[in-house]
Motif scaffolding. Structure first.
Motif, PDB file in Angstrom:
ATOM      1  N   LEU A  89      86.624 -60.841  63.722  1.00 58.68           N
ATOM      2  CA  LEU A  89      85.057 -61.442  63.776  1.00 58.68           C
ATOM      3  C   LEU A  89      85.463 -62.766  62.679  1.00 58.68           C
ATOM      4  CD1 LEU A  89      82.263 -60.020  63.413  1.00 58.68           C
ATOM      5  CD2 LEU A  89      83.566 -59.253  60.756  1.00 58.68           C
ATOM      6  N   VAL A  90      84.261 -63.149  63.329  1.00 54.26           N
ATOM      7  CA  VAL A  90      83.494 -64.405  62.349  1.00 54.26           C
ATOM      8  C   VAL A  90      81.899 -63.849  62.242  1.00 54.26           C
ATOM      9  CG1 VAL A  90      82.597 -67.296  62.983  1.00 54.26           C
ATOM     10  CG2 VAL A  90      84.864 -65.534  64.188  1.00 54.26           C
ATOM     11  N   ALA A  91      81.738 -64.157  60.768  1.00 55.16           N
ATOM     12  CA  ALA A  91      80.987 -64.471  60.077  1.00 55.16           C
ATOM     13  C   ALA A  91      80.877 -64.685  58.866  1.00 55.16           C
ATOM     14  CB  ALA A  91      80.907 -61.570  60.057  1.00 55.16           C
ATOM     15  N   VAL A  92      79.464 -65.088  58.501  1.00 58.80           N
ATOM     16  CA  VAL A  92      79.597 -65.872  56.328  1.00 58.80           C
ATOM     17  C   VAL A  92      79.912 -64.293  55.220  1.00 58.80           C
ATOM     18  CG1 VAL A  92      78.378 -66.940  55.044  1.00 58.80           C
ATOM     19  CG2 VAL A  92      78.293 -67.538  57.270  1.00 58.80           C
ATOM     20  N   LEU A  93      80.206 -63.929  54.945  1.00 58.10           N
ATOM     21  CA  LEU A  93      80.678 -62.952  53.922  1.00 58.10           C
ATOM     22  C   LEU A  93      80.734 -64.137  52.170  1.00 58.10           C
ATOM     23  CD1 LEU A  93      83.362 -61.190  55.328  1.00 58.10           C
ATOM     24  CD2 LEU A  93      80.789 -60.431  55.340  1.00 58.10           C
ATOM     25  N   PRO A 100      74.369 -69.128  53.115  1.00 60.22           N
ATOM     26  CA  PRO A 100      73.893 -70.132  53.507  1.00 60.22           C
ATOM     27  C   PRO A 100      75.123 -69.639  55.490  1.00 60.22           C
ATOM     28  CG  PRO A 100      74.967 -70.917  51.546  1.00 60.22           C
ATOM     29  CD  PRO A 100      74.765 -69.188  51.627  1.00 60.22           C
ATOM     30  N   GLU A 101      74.531 -70.131  56.388  1.00 62.22           N
ATOM     31  CA  GLU A 101      75.125 -69.948  57.735  1.00 62.22           C
ATOM     32  C   GLU A 101      76.304 -71.322  57.702  1.00 62.22           C
ATOM     33  OE1 GLU A 101      73.499 -67.395  59.420  1.00 62.22           O
ATOM     34  OE2 GLU A 101      71.384 -67.573  58.635  1.00 62.22           O
ATOM     35  N   MET A 102      76.472 -69.920  58.860  1.00 62.41           N
ATOM     36  CA  MET A 102      77.644 -70.704  59.641  1.00 62.41           C
ATOM     37  C   MET A 102      77.382 -72.287  59.759  1.00 62.41           C
ATOM     38  SD  MET A 102      79.938 -69.754  62.723  1.00 62.41           S
ATOM     39  CE  MET A 102      78.758 -69.773  63.687  1.00 62.41           C
ATOM     40  N   THR A 103      77.954 -72.953  59.693  1.00 64.10           N
ATOM     41  CA  THR A 103      78.059 -74.590  60.210  1.00 64.10           C
ATOM     42  C   THR A 103      78.563 -74.766  61.675  1.00 64.10           C
ATOM     43  OG1 THR A 103      79.866 -75.666  59.505  1.00 64.10           O
ATOM     44  CG2 THR A 103      77.558 -75.471  57.749  1.00 64.10           C
ATOM     45  N   VAL A 104      78.270 -75.499  62.850  1.00 64.59           N
ATOM     46  CA  VAL A 104      79.272 -76.177  63.874  1.00 64.59           C
ATOM     47  C   VAL A 104      80.650 -76.570  62.709  1.00 64.59           C
ATOM     48  CG1 VAL A 104      78.730 -77.762  65.704  1.00 64.59           C
ATOM     49  CG2 VAL A 104      76.928 -76.835  64.897  1.00 64.59           C
ATOM     50  N   ASP A 105      80.907 -77.184  61.922  1.00 63.83           N
ATOM     51  CA  ASP A 105      81.652 -77.787  61.415  1.00 63.83           C
ATOM     52  C   ASP A 105      82.931 -77.025  61.464  1.00 63.83           C
ATOM     53  OD1 ASP A 105      81.431 -80.394  62.700  1.00 63.83           O
ATOM     54  OD2 ASP A 105      80.899 -81.424  60.284  1.00 63.83           O
ATOM     55  N   GLU A 106      82.286 -75.736  60.623  1.00 65.61           N
ATOM     56  CA  GLU A 106      82.990 -74.932  60.192  1.00 65.61           C
ATOM     57  C   GLU A 106      83.412 -73.874  62.154  1.00 65.61           C
ATOM     58  OE1 GLU A 106      81.530 -73.089  55.808  1.00 65.61           O
ATOM     59  OE2 GLU A 106      80.412 -72.356  57.606  1.00 65.61           O
ATOM     60  N   PHE A 107      82.455 -73.549  62.541  1.00 65.44           N
ATOM     61  CA  PHE A 107      83.004 -73.184  63.978  1.00 65.44           C
ATOM     62  C   PHE A 107      84.166 -73.580  64.464  1.00 65.44           C
ATOM     63  CE2 PHE A 107      82.598 -71.974  68.715  1.00 65.44           C
ATOM     64  CZ  PHE A 107      82.994 -70.966  68.068  1.00 65.44           C
ATOM     65  N   ASP A 141      89.391 -74.119  67.349  1.00 67.11           N
ATOM     66  CA  ASP A 141      90.504 -74.502  67.163  1.00 67.11           C
ATOM     67  C   ASP A 141      91.682 -73.481  67.615  1.00 67.11           C
ATOM     68  OD1 ASP A 141      89.261 -77.428  68.274  1.00 67.11           O
ATOM     69  OD2 ASP A 141      89.476 -78.018  66.323  1.00 67.11           O
ATOM     70  N   LYS A 142      91.702 -72.923  66.044  1.00 67.37           N
ATOM     71  CA  LYS A 142      92.622 -72.013  66.029  1.00 67.37           C
ATOM     72  C   LYS A 142      92.165 -70.865  66.514  1.00 67.37           C
ATOM     73  CE  LYS A 142      92.116 -70.748  62.282  1.00 67.37           C
ATOM     74  NZ  LYS A 142      92.545 -70.154  60.625  1.00 67.37           N
ATOM     75  N   LEU A 143      91.825 -70.450  66.882  1.00 71.92           N
ATOM     76  CA  LEU A 143      91.352 -69.143  68.366  1.00 71.92           C
ATOM     77  C   LEU A 143      90.884 -68.952  70.154  1.00 71.92           C
ATOM     78  CD1 LEU A 143      88.719 -66.949  65.895  1.00 71.92           C
ATOM     79  CD2 LEU A 143      91.601 -66.388  66.333  1.00 71.92           C
ATOM     80  N   GLY A 144      90.368 -70.309  69.791  1.00 70.75           N
ATOM     81  CA  GLY A 144      90.370 -70.896  71.441  1.00 70.75           C
ATOM     82  C   GLY A 144      91.722 -70.297  72.356  1.00 70.75           C
ATOM     83  N   PRO A 145      92.798 -71.356  71.667  1.00 66.24           N
ATOM     84  CA  PRO A 145      93.602 -70.825  72.462  1.00 66.24           C
ATOM     85  C   PRO A 145      94.484 -69.972  73.160  1.00 66.24           C
ATOM     86  CG  PRO A 145      94.022 -73.296  71.250  1.00 66.24           C
ATOM     87  CD  PRO A 145      93.488 -72.031  70.677  1.00 66.24           C
ATOM     88  N   ILE A 148      72.642 -73.113  65.864  1.00 70.12           N
ATOM     89  CA  ILE A 148      73.969 -73.814  65.614  1.00 70.12           C
ATOM     90  C   ILE A 148      74.871 -72.837  67.163  1.00 70.12           C
ATOM     91  CG2 ILE A 148      75.534 -72.541  64.079  1.00 70.12           C
ATOM     92  CD1 ILE A 148      73.306 -73.619  62.470  1.00 70.12           C
ATOM     93  N   ILE A 149      74.404 -72.082  67.391  1.00 67.22           N
ATOM     94  CA  ILE A 149      74.828 -71.179  68.258  1.00 67.22           C
ATOM     95  C   ILE A 149      75.386 -72.193  69.967  1.00 67.22           C
ATOM     96  CG2 ILE A 149      74.985 -68.726  69.509  1.00 67.22           C
ATOM     97  CD1 ILE A 149      75.801 -68.786  66.759  1.00 67.22           C
ATOM     98  N   LEU A 150      74.201 -72.464  69.841  1.00 64.04           N
ATOM     99  CA  LEU A 150      74.221 -73.600  71.325  1.00 64.04           C
ATOM    100  C   LEU A 150      75.072 -74.190  71.166  1.00 64.04           C
ATOM    101  CD1 LEU A 150      72.888 -74.561  74.327  1.00 64.04           C
ATOM    102  CD2 LEU A 150      71.616 -75.385  72.753  1.00 64.04           C
ATOM    103  N   ALA A 151      75.339 -75.320  69.886  1.00 63.58           N
ATOM    104  CA  ALA A 151      76.502 -75.836  69.326  1.00 63.58           C
ATOM    105  C   ALA A 151      77.722 -76.026  70.218  1.00 63.58           C
ATOM    106  CB  ALA A 151      76.031 -76.952  68.467  1.00 63.58           C
ATOM    107  N   CYS A 152      78.048 -74.141  69.457  1.00 64.42           N
ATOM    108  CA  CYS A 152      79.304 -74.069  69.271  1.00 64.42           C
ATOM    109  C   CYS A 152      79.838 -73.721  70.749  1.00 64.42           C
ATOM    110  CB  CYS A 152      79.144 -72.534  68.690  1.00 64.42           C
ATOM    111  SG  CYS A 152      79.196 -73.014  66.473  1.00 64.42           S
ATOM    112  N   ILE A 153      78.760 -73.129  72.273  1.00 63.33           N
ATOM    113  CA  ILE A 153      79.041 -72.893  73.000  1.00 63.33           C
ATOM    114  C   ILE A 153      79.912 -73.837  73.695  1.00 63.33           C
ATOM    115  CG2 ILE A 153      78.421 -71.853  74.961  1.00 63.33           C
ATOM    116  CD1 ILE A 153      76.310 -69.819  73.047  1.00 63.33           C
TER     117      ILE A 153
END
Length: 317
Positions: free
Chosen positions: A64-68, A124-131, A136-140, A154-159
């Motif tokens: 899960l990736v969420a702001v808590l 505060p919402e997740m930022t693109v830099d945070e994602f 980079d950690k989970l993608g591989p 923001i989600i569009l930039a993440c995708i």
């Protein structure tokens, strides 16, 4: 197999009332309950049951990736206790200056079965830099990223970042709320899109089939489009072949609608489970039938416990 779900995590307070209160009306509730909510957390709640129940599922990794709020907050500790160790929260974004979680206050009318939801979220919402750091950690090591259709810019930039850095990763998005701009742009970038009936109607589509046929002309990257249509069941379109499948809503002897909160999230869980863990075994009709079954079982009960039973009842499981 590894799936990363990106979306908001809520703490829900649910009041069941005899009827929906009028303005300035004083009304006594029949019951009150509290539960962890949010589209992606609900989907992961169901997925962890399905993958744990199926002995043939090989070491699934659900993230899960969420702001808590702050890690030490009551809310974050509650989410942690409910999810770990089957759902990993290592990559959630904790806001140390906040203690209040994103919250939903839900009024369920016993007479009509309707639900009215009021949300509150000061985090505060997740930022693109945070994602990007998380990706980079989970993608591989990840096969699939699923995005709730919120904060679309923001989600569009993440995708787009995932497409650039990890082109083998499959991406799904949810287009749910009709009033939210930017969801069409997210759908254009996804491999799999889940449309709600309210979103489709908000776009002027008169049926799920019309929605999927028209959307197939716009979503050139997508291989699969799905649209739920309430009591009329669900539809799925394979964009490459043009094959459109419809499966009726799940029901049975004595079936009764009890709790519709999270039904769409449960349907998505059923489809993601089918696509990730049964892709070579089930055809599209079987996948859609299974997603309908698990969503129907959820509607017939309070909460999400015990939905792994859907695997025992599904042919070929």
């Amino acid at each position: 197999m590894s799936l990363v779900a990106v979306g908001a995590c809520y703490i829900d307070t649910i009041l069941t009332t005899p009827h929906y209160p009028g303005e300035d009306e004083k009304l006594r509730a029949i019951s009150i309950s509290h539960r962890r909510g949010g589209n992606c957390p609900n989907t992961l709640e169901v997925l962890q049951q399905l993958t744990a129940h199926n002995s043939r599922t090989v070491h699934p990794s659900l993230n899960l990736v969420a702001v808590l709020p702050a890690k030490s907050s009551v809310a974050s500790q509650q989410v942690k206790s409910e999810f770990e160790p089957r759902v990993h929260l290592d990559n959630c974004i904790y806001r140390d200056d906040f203690n209040e979680p994103a919250s939903s206050y839900i009024i369920k009318s016993q007479s009509s079965g309707s639900r009215t939801i009021v949300n509150y979220n000061e985090l505060p919402e997740m930022t693109v830099d945070e994602f990007r750091k998380i990706a980079d950690k989970l993608g591989p090591q990840s096969n699939w990223f699923h995005f709730e259709g919120r904060i679309p810019d923001i989600i569009l930039a993440c995708i787009q970042y995932l497409r650039q850095k990890f082109p083998a990763v499959r991406i799904s998005v949810e287009a749910e709320k009709p009033a939210r701009p930017g969801l069409q742009e997210l759908a254009v970038e996804a491999d799999v899109v889940f449309y709600s009936k309210s979103w489709a109607q908000g776009k002027g589509y008169q049926s799920a089939e019309e929605c999927l046929r028209k959307q197939a002309e716009l979503t050139r990257k997508a291989s699969l489009l799905c649209c739920t249509w309430g009591q009329d069941g669900a539809f799925a379109l394979e964009t490459g072949s043009g094959n459109l499948i419809h499966r009726p809503a799940h029901s049975g002897p004595g079936f009764k609608v009890v709790d519709t909160i999270g039904a769409g999230d449960t349907f998505i869980a059923g489809m993601l489970y089918s696509l990730l863990y049964q892709d070579q075994k089930w055809d599209l009709s079987q996948k859609l039938s299974f997603a309908n079954r698990v969503a129907g079982m959820k509607v017939a009960q309070e909460g999400f416990l015990g939905l792994e039973r859907s695997l025992e009842l599904h042919p070929g499981s």
